[in-house]
Design an enzyme around this catalytic site. Structure first.
Site, PDB file in Angstrom:
ATOM      1  N   CYS A 150       0.888  -1.243  -0.111  1.00  0.00           N
ATOM      2  CA  CYS A 150      -0.080   0.147  -0.070  1.00  0.00           C
ATOM      3  C   CYS A 150       0.764   1.274   0.024  1.00  0.00           C
ATOM      4  O   CYS A 150       0.384   2.281  -0.428  1.00  0.00           O
ATOM      5  CB  CYS A 150      -1.083  -0.046   1.178  1.00  0.00           C
ATOM      6  SG  CYS A 150      -0.246  -0.767   2.836  1.00  0.00           S
ATOM      7  N   LYS A 206      10.157  -3.589   1.612  1.00  0.00           N
ATOM      8  CA  LYS A 206       9.348  -4.024   0.633  1.00  0.00           C
ATOM      9  C   LYS A 206       9.323  -2.733  -0.253  1.00  0.00           C
ATOM     10  O   LYS A 206       9.043  -2.712  -1.520  1.00  0.00           O
ATOM     11  CB  LYS A 206       7.934  -4.232   1.380  1.00  0.00           C
ATOM     12  CG  LYS A 206       7.417  -5.601   1.668  1.00  0.00           C
ATOM     13  CD  LYS A 206       6.148  -5.528   2.380  1.00  0.00           C
ATOM     14  CE  LYS A 206       5.990  -6.727   3.132  1.00  0.00           C
ATOM     15  NZ  LYS A 206       4.926  -6.712   3.995  1.00  0.00           N
ATOM     16  N   HIS A 242      -2.411   6.858   3.763  1.00  0.00           N
ATOM     17  CA  HIS A 242      -1.022   6.969   3.990  1.00  0.00           C
ATOM     18  C   HIS A 242      -0.421   8.231   3.381  1.00  0.00           C
ATOM     19  O   HIS A 242      -0.577   8.654   2.391  1.00  0.00           O
ATOM     20  CB  HIS A 242      -0.343   5.680   3.395  1.00  0.00           C
ATOM     21  CG  HIS A 242      -0.433   4.298   3.828  1.00  0.00           C
ATOM     22  ND1 HIS A 242      -1.074   4.253   5.266  1.00  0.00           N
ATOM     23  CD2 HIS A 242      -0.150   3.126   3.436  1.00  0.00           C
ATOM     24  CE1 HIS A 242      -1.113   2.866   5.523  1.00  0.00           C
ATOM     25  NE2 HIS A 242      -0.527   2.185   4.599  1.00  0.00           N
TER      26      HIS A 242
HETATM   27  N1  LIG Z   1      -4.534  -3.334   5.156  1.00  0.00           N
HETATM   28  C1  LIG Z   1      -3.872  -2.579   4.223  1.00  0.00           C
HETATM   29  O1  LIG Z   1      -3.995  -1.540   3.956  1.00  0.00           O
HETATM   30  C2  LIG Z   1      -3.112  -3.726   3.250  1.00  0.00           C
HETATM   31  C3  LIG Z   1      -2.801  -2.887   1.823  1.00  0.00           C
HETATM   32  C4  LIG Z   1      -2.173  -3.806   0.987  1.00  0.00           C
HETATM   33  C5  LIG Z   1      -2.018  -5.224   1.222  1.00  0.00           C
HETATM   34  N2  LIG Z   1      -2.458  -5.743   2.422  1.00  0.00           N
HETATM   35  C6  LIG Z   1      -2.397  -7.230   2.357  1.00  0.00           C
HETATM   36  O2  LIG Z   1      -3.563  -7.534   2.165  1.00  0.00           O
HETATM   37  C7  LIG Z   1      -3.883  -8.916   3.249  1.00  0.00           C
HETATM   38  C8  LIG Z   1      -4.913  -8.714   4.186  1.00  0.00           C
HETATM   39  O3  LIG Z   1      -4.404  -7.506   4.882  1.00  0.00           O
HETATM   40  P1  LIG Z   1      -5.959  -6.960   6.032  1.00  0.00           P
HETATM   41  O4  LIG Z   1      -5.177  -5.809   6.335  1.00  0.00           O
HETATM   42  O5  LIG Z   1      -6.963  -7.096   5.310  1.00  0.00           O
HETATM   43  O6  LIG Z   1      -5.768  -8.075   7.223  1.00  0.00           O
HETATM   44  P2  LIG Z   1      -6.772  -8.376   8.280  1.00  0.00           P
HETATM   45  O7  LIG Z   1      -7.789  -7.266   8.474  1.00  0.00           O
HETATM   46  O8  LIG Z   1      -6.268  -8.916   9.355  1.00  0.00           O
HETATM   47  O9  LIG Z   1      -7.841  -9.325   7.428  1.00  0.00           O
HETATM   48  C9  LIG Z   1      -7.247 -10.827   7.433  1.00  0.00           C
HETATM   49  C10 LIG Z   1      -8.565 -11.677   6.682  1.00  0.00           C
HETATM   50  O10 LIG Z   1      -7.789 -12.949   6.192  1.00  0.00           O
HETATM   51  C11 LIG Z   1      -8.572 -14.004   7.151  1.00  0.00           C
HETATM   52  N3  LIG Z   1      -7.687 -15.131   7.726  1.00  0.00           N
HETATM   53  C12 LIG Z   1      -6.987 -15.172   8.900  1.00  0.00           C
HETATM   54  N4  LIG Z   1      -6.313 -16.211   9.067  1.00  0.00           N
HETATM   55  C13 LIG Z   1      -6.614 -16.948   7.901  1.00  0.00           C
HETATM   56  C14 LIG Z   1      -6.199 -18.387   7.558  1.00  0.00           C
HETATM   57  N5  LIG Z   1      -5.425 -19.322   8.189  1.00  0.00           N
HETATM   58  N6  LIG Z   1      -6.756 -18.876   6.483  1.00  0.00           N
HETATM   59  C15 LIG Z   1      -7.630 -18.109   5.593  1.00  0.00           C
HETATM   60  N7  LIG Z   1      -8.098 -16.805   5.992  1.00  0.00           N
HETATM   61  C16 LIG Z   1      -7.540 -16.294   7.125  1.00  0.00           C
HETATM   62  C17 LIG Z   1      -9.284 -13.257   8.208  1.00  0.00           C
HETATM   63  O11 LIG Z   1     -10.693 -14.074   8.532  1.00  0.00           O
HETATM   64  P3  LIG Z   1     -11.152 -14.150   9.906  1.00  0.00           P
HETATM   65  O12 LIG Z   1     -12.188 -12.787   9.967  1.00  0.00           O
HETATM   66  O13 LIG Z   1     -12.089 -15.316  10.128  1.00  0.00           O
HETATM   67  O14 LIG Z   1     -10.222 -13.899  10.932  1.00  0.00           O
HETATM   68  C18 LIG Z   1      -9.680 -12.092   7.442  1.00  0.00           C
HETATM   69  O15 LIG Z   1     -10.723 -12.266   6.587  1.00  0.00           O
HETATM   70  C19 LIG Z   1      -2.404  -8.902   4.019  1.00  0.00           C
HETATM   71  O16 LIG Z   1      -1.445 -10.035   3.431  1.00  0.00           O
HETATM   72  C20 LIG Z   1      -1.689  -7.693   4.009  1.00  0.00           C
HETATM   73  O17 LIG Z   1      -0.237  -7.587   3.904  1.00  0.00           O
HETATM   74  C21 LIG Z   1      -3.206  -4.915   3.372  1.00  0.00           C
END
Ligand SMILES: NC(=O)c1ccc[n+]([C@@H]2O[C@H](COP(=O)([O-])OP(=O)(O)OC[C@H]3O[C@@H](n4cnc5c(N)ncnc54)[C@H](OP(=O)(O)O)[C@@H]3O)[C@@H](O)[C@H]2O)c1
Length: 356
Positions: A150, A206, A242
């Site tokens: 991001c 990264k 950001h």
């Molecule tokens: N946040 C950002 O701004 C951003 C930007 C770019 C990229 N990313 C990337 O995008 C990804 C998700 O980020 P996020 O911020 O959305 O994280 P998050 O809010 O922690 O959400 C994680 C998601 O994954 C699910 N999950 C957790 N453990 C799992 C497992 N073992 N198997 C299958 N599903 C699972 C969770 O489900 P439950 O609800 O059931 O726990 C939830 O739906 C990450 O790799 C992050 O680095 C994030």
């Protein structure tokens, strides 16, 4: 023609919720499978997701049952395309399994971003890197295309017109990153309220390596850009958006007005302009001394579907302490342009190019 059936992996998280919102009434895609962790499987989306983004949860997903990220569960729903917003620890294997089984996977996770035949795409900046897909097809039925970190996306968009017009020797960036960037349970409130955390694990590395891949070339392999890049990344008490203070040295001398003009004119490849989620102006230049600000500018972008897709740049000025120095401040929405929105724009580009 019917809509393309898509699955969202990690659908209940910060990025997953953005997908659900952005895909609501999308003209080309329709959600048919929502997946999350074992703890959520079998529950209705409306019960499993702690909805925290602005606007209501779409009615169309409220009663959908969460499935596991297992290939067979996703397949049962007739899925054709997979968006992955999984935690990076589990993403590597699951995304690979999906691609081996023949799916087109578009991933927001870092798991495959630096693979030698996986493109890392910002549609306006480096759509030519999609040629790497043909290399990938030699070893698997499906394809993985990745969306950058991001922090890197907004930075790369702002640098692209400068690179094309003046060349860039050096980039230094200091970030002020929002809480949603760390995921739903990422930063405890006791750690961040009235505070700032001057460290984000693996983030600086990264930003550097992804920026060089994106701004580099693809010629039978990725050739990183020849730019010196340094980053210092910090978490601040902002919900979304950001902010980045950017200092650059250009190869050819440029005035602040010339930098403003090239940013304002920047459109990227014209093919993108007809995509539903493409912003008319990927960079919006603000003249006020106190902009951009996260609360005021994070949802910038037109048309309506592209809200949060524009990078807002302000305080563009010359910097005498550097050779051919320029400095500015940028803001981009980390879960829209920085994640789900960019990934959906990639999917739209793949469809426009008849790859899906
Ligand atoms: N946040 C950002 O701004 C951003 C930007 C770019 C990229 N990313 C990337 O995008 C990804 C998700 O980020 P996020 O911020 O959305 O994280 P998050 O809010 O922690 O959400 C994680 C998601 O994954 C699910 N999950 C957790 N453990 C799992 C497992 N073992 N198997 C299958 N599903 C699972 C969770 O489900 P439950 O609800 O059931 O726990 C939830 O739906 C990450 O790799 C992050 O680095 C994030």
């Amino acid at each position: 023609m019917g809509k393309i059936k898509v699955a969202v992996l990690g659908s209940t998280g910060m990025v997953g919720q953005r997908y659900v919102k952005l895909l609501e009434s999308h003209p080309w895609f329709e959600i048919t499978a929502l997946s999350a962790s074992k703890a959520s499987v079998g529950k209705k989306y409306g019960e499993a997701a702690k909805w925290v983004i602005e606007g209501e949860m779409p009615e169309s997903v409220r009663d959908m049952r969460i499935v596991s990220a297992d290939i067979n569960d996703v397949k049962k729903e007739g899925t054709e395309l997979v968006f992955s917003a999984l935690p990076s620890e589990v993403a590597h294997e699951i995304e690979l399994n999906m691609a081996e089984a023949g799916y087109m996977v578009i991933a927001d996770t870092s798991a495959h971003r630096m693979d030698y035949d996986v493109p890392l795409i910002i549609p306006e900046v480096n759509s030519d890197h999609l040629s790497a897909i043909f290399e990938q097809r030699k070893r698997r039925k499906g394809i993985i295309v990745t969306s950058p970190n991001c922090t890197t996306i907004g930075l790369a968009i702002s640098l692209k017109p400068i690179l094309d017009n003046f060349g860039i020797k050096r980039v230094l960036v200091s970030t002020m990153q929002a809480l949603s960037g760390a995921g739903y349970s990422g930063v405890p409130s006791m750690a961040i309220l009235d505070n700032l955390i001057p460290y984000i694990k693996n983030e600086e590395e990264k930003v550097v390596r992804e920026l060089l891949k994106i701004l580099g070339k693809y010629e039978n392999g990725f050739i990183p850009a020849n730019i010196k890049v340094g980053a210092s990344c910090h978490r601040v008490c902002v919900l979304d958006g950001h902010t980045e203070a950017v200092f650059i040295e250009t190869i050819d001398k440029a005035t602040s007005n010339e930098i403003k003009e090239c940013m304002k004119k920047f459109k990227g490849d014209p093919q993108h302009l007809s995509l539903p989620t493409a912003p008319i102006n990927p960079i919006i230049v603000r003249e006020e001394l106190d902009r951009p600000q996260p609360r005021l500018d994070r949802l910038a972008g037109e048309p309506e579907r592209a809200r949060g897709m524009a990078v807002v740049v302000g305080r563009i000025r010359e910097e005498q302490a550097l050779d051919n120095g320029i400095k500015y401040v940028l803001l981009s929405h980390n879960t829209i342009r920085g994640a789900a929105g960019n990934a959906i724009l990639i999917a739209e580009l793949l469809k426009a190019k008849n790859i899906i």
